[in-house]
Enzyme design. Structure first.
Site, PDB file in Angstrom:
ATOM      1  N   ASP A   1       0.887  -1.160   0.000  1.00 56.96           N
ATOM      2  CA  ASP A   1       0.000   0.000   0.000  1.00 56.96           C
ATOM      3  C   ASP A   1       0.924   1.208   0.000  1.00 56.96           C
ATOM      4  O   ASP A   1       1.692   1.409   0.951  1.00 56.96           O
ATOM      5  CB  ASP A   1      -0.886  -0.014   1.252  1.00 56.96           C
ATOM      6  CG  ASP A   1      -1.840   1.166   1.333  1.00 56.96           C
ATOM      7  OD1 ASP A   1      -1.592   2.182   0.649  1.00 56.96           O
ATOM      8  OD2 ASP A   1      -2.819   1.093   2.092  1.00 56.96           O
TER       9      ASP A   1
ATOM     10  N   ASN B   1       2.435   3.926 -10.331  1.00 55.83           N
ATOM     11  CA  ASN B   1       1.192   3.807 -11.092  1.00 55.83           C
ATOM     12  C   ASN B   1      -0.058   3.711 -10.229  1.00 55.83           C
ATOM     13  O   ASN B   1      -1.143   4.052 -10.693  1.00 55.83           O
ATOM     14  CB  ASN B   1       1.283   2.577 -12.000  1.00 55.83           C
ATOM     15  CG  ASN B   1      -0.042   2.207 -12.604  1.00 55.83           C
ATOM     16  OD1 ASN B   1      -0.549   2.876 -13.498  1.00 55.83           O
ATOM     17  ND2 ASN B   1      -0.646   1.119 -12.105  1.00 55.83           N
TER      18      ASN B   1
ATOM     19  N   SER C   1       0.894   9.995 -14.608  1.00 57.87           N
ATOM     20  CA  SER C   1       0.029  11.139 -14.364  1.00 57.87           C
ATOM     21  C   SER C   1      -1.217  10.977 -15.225  1.00 57.87           C
ATOM     22  O   SER C   1      -1.820   9.905 -15.278  1.00 57.87           O
ATOM     23  CB  SER C   1       0.787  12.436 -14.660  1.00 57.87           C
ATOM     24  OG  SER C   1      -0.010  13.568 -14.416  1.00 57.87           O
TER      25      SER C   1
ATOM     26  N   TYR D   1      -8.466  15.283  -8.266  1.00 62.14           N
ATOM     27  CA  TYR D   1      -7.586  14.388  -9.014  1.00 62.14           C
ATOM     28  C   TYR D   1      -6.482  15.187  -9.710  1.00 62.14           C
ATOM     29  O   TYR D   1      -5.296  14.864  -9.609  1.00 62.14           O
ATOM     30  CB  TYR D   1      -8.408  13.605 -10.035  1.00 62.14           C
ATOM     31  CG  TYR D   1      -7.610  12.629 -10.857  1.00 62.14           C
ATOM     32  CD1 TYR D   1      -7.355  11.346 -10.382  1.00 62.14           C
ATOM     33  CD2 TYR D   1      -7.103  12.985 -12.110  1.00 62.14           C
ATOM     34  CE1 TYR D   1      -6.610  10.440 -11.133  1.00 62.14           C
ATOM     35  CE2 TYR D   1      -6.364  12.087 -12.864  1.00 62.14           C
ATOM     36  CZ  TYR D   1      -6.128  10.814 -12.374  1.00 62.14           C
ATOM     37  OH  TYR D   1      -5.375   9.937 -13.121  1.00 62.14           O
TER      38      TYR D   1
ATOM     39  N   LYS E   1      -2.192  15.291  -9.363  1.00 58.28           N
ATOM     40  CA  LYS E   1      -1.316  15.051 -10.509  1.00 58.28           C
ATOM     41  C   LYS E   1      -0.482  16.298 -10.837  1.00 58.28           C
ATOM     42  O   LYS E   1       0.679  16.177 -11.240  1.00 58.28           O
ATOM     43  CB  LYS E   1      -2.140  14.617 -11.721  1.00 58.28           C
ATOM     44  CG  LYS E   1      -2.859  13.278 -11.527  1.00 58.28           C
ATOM     45  CD  LYS E   1      -1.895  12.142 -11.216  1.00 58.28           C
ATOM     46  CE  LYS E   1      -2.600  10.798 -11.187  1.00 58.28           C
ATOM     47  NZ  LYS E   1      -1.664   9.689 -10.878  1.00 58.28           N
TER      48      LYS E   1
ATOM     49  N   THR F   1      -8.766   0.792 -19.012  1.00 56.49           N
ATOM     50  CA  THR F   1      -7.998   0.250 -17.895  1.00 56.49           C
ATOM     51  C   THR F   1      -8.868  -0.204 -16.733  1.00 56.49           C
ATOM     52  O   THR F   1      -8.358  -0.754 -15.773  1.00 56.49           O
ATOM     53  CB  THR F   1      -7.037   1.318 -17.362  1.00 56.49           C
ATOM     54  OG1 THR F   1      -7.809   2.448 -16.910  1.00 56.49           O
ATOM     55  CG2 THR F   1      -6.068   1.771 -18.440  1.00 56.49           C
TER      56      THR F   1
END
Length: 288
Positions: free
Chosen positions: A65, A92, A143, A157, A161, A192
C-alpha cells in the site's frame, strides 16, 4: 543487503505499483515480454498469481500500500536484497474522485494526495540512492492529461497530478547528471477499468453543481470499456520512450490527450500574450 543479491535478475529490474490491473499490468507484461524482471506491487498480490505462474522467477508479486511508508522501505529493501538493483520504478497506483471543489471533504483530499503524491514521492526517494550509486535508472510517474489541465468535477484528481508533475519536473533536472531518467506519462481515456469498479469514487453531491458536474459523474462511469486507448499500446510507447536516447519529460498518450494538451497550451499562450503588457508593467523602473 544489496551487495549480496540472492539471485541474478533477467534483464532490467522493474518495480511497478498497482501492477495487478490497468496500466500497471500492461507495463508489467510489456517488461516481461522485453525479457525483464518485474517486482509487481499491489495491495492484493494474490491477484497476480496467474501472471507470476506464467513467468516463474521473473514476476514477483509483493504486497504494498503506497500510503504505508514502512512498507515502502521494506519492499525496496527486499527488492535490492533479492536482485541487487532497481532499474525502473513505475509509480502507477491510483484511483479517481469526482466532485466539485466545494463538495470535497478534507479527508477525501488528503487521502487522494497521500496516494498520488506522498506515496510516489516516498518511493522515489527510497530508490534514488541506489540509482545514483549504479549511475543509471528511470522513474516513471503515471500522471494524466488531467495533470496538465483541469475541468469541472476532477479538481482533486488534477491537484494531485499537478503536484506530482511539479515535483517530477524538478527531479528530472536534479538527477539527470547521475544518469537517471524521469518520464511523466499523461494518458487520456484508456480501457484500464479506471472508470469502473472501485477505482472511481464520488463526493457527496451539492445540487447547485449538478449542471456542470453531473455530466462528469455519469459520463466517466458510462465510458468504462468504451475508451479509445489501448493499454498495451500505451505500455509499448512507455518502453520506447525509456529506451530512446532523448527520453521526453512528458509523454501524452492517446489522440484525446494529445489534442487536449495542445489546445490547452495554445490557450495558455494566448492568455499570457493578452495580459503580457500588464505583467511586464509590474517591475520597478530599470536602475531603481
Amino acid at each position: 543487503m544489496g551487495n549480496t543479491p540472492e539471485q541474478a535478475a533477467t534483464g532490467r529490474v522493474w518495480l511497478v505499483t498497482g501492477a495487478n490491473s490497468g496500466f500497471g499490468q500492461a507495463i508489467a507484461e510489456a517488461a516481461l515480454a522485453a525479457g525483464d524482471t518485474v517486482v509487481a506491487a499491489a495491495r492484493r498480490p494474490e491477484t497476480l498469481e496467474a501472471l507470476a505462474a506464467a513467468h516463474p522467477g521473473r514476476l514477483v508479486p509483493v504486497r504494498l500500500d503506497v500510503t504505508d511508508p514502512a512498507r515502502i522501505s521494506a519492499v525496496v529493501a527486499d527488492t535490492l536484497g533479492r536482485y541487487g538493483r532497481i532499474d525502473v520504478l513505475v509509480n502507477n497506483a491510483g484511483r479517481g474522485l469526482i466532485g466539485a471543489v466545494e463538495e470535497y471533504t478534507d479527508r477525501e483530499l488528503r487521502d487522494l494526495m497521500e496516494l498520488h503524491f506522498f506515496g510516489p514521492a516516498a518511493l522515489t526517494r527510497a530508490v534514488l540512492p541506489h540509482m545514483r550509486a549504479q549511475g543509471s535508472g528511470a522513474v516513471v510517474q503515471m500522471s494524466s492529461m488531467g495533470g496538465r489541465f483541469s475541468f469541472p468535477g476532477v479538481g482533486a484528481y488534477s491537484a494531485t497530478k499537478f503536484a506530482l508533475e511539479g515535483l517530477s519536473e524538478a527531479l528530472a533536472q536534479e538527477v539527470a547528471g547521475f544518469g537517471i531518467k524521469v518520464l511523466i506519462v499523461e494518458p487520456g481515456a484508456f480501457r484500464t477499468g479506471f472508470a469502473g469498479g472501485g477505482a472511481l469514487a464520488q463526493s457527496t453531491p451539492i445540487a447547485a453543481y449538478e449542471p456542470v458536474v453531473g455530466p462528469v459523474r455519469s459520463g466517466l462511469p458510462d465510458s468504462d470499456g468504451k475508451q479509445p486507448g489501448d493499454p498495451a499500446k500505451a505500455a509499448a510507447a512507455i518502453l520506447a520512450a525509456l529506451d530512446a536516447e532523448r527520453t521526453p519529460l512528458r509523454l501524452a498518450l492517446g489522440n484525446d490527450a494529445v489534442d487536449a494538451i495542445l489546445g490547452n497550451l495554445d490557450g495558455a499562450r494566448r492568455e499570457t500574450e493578452a495580459w503580457e503588457a500588464v505583467g511586464r508593467g509590474t517591475d520597478f523602473p530599470a536602475g531603481e
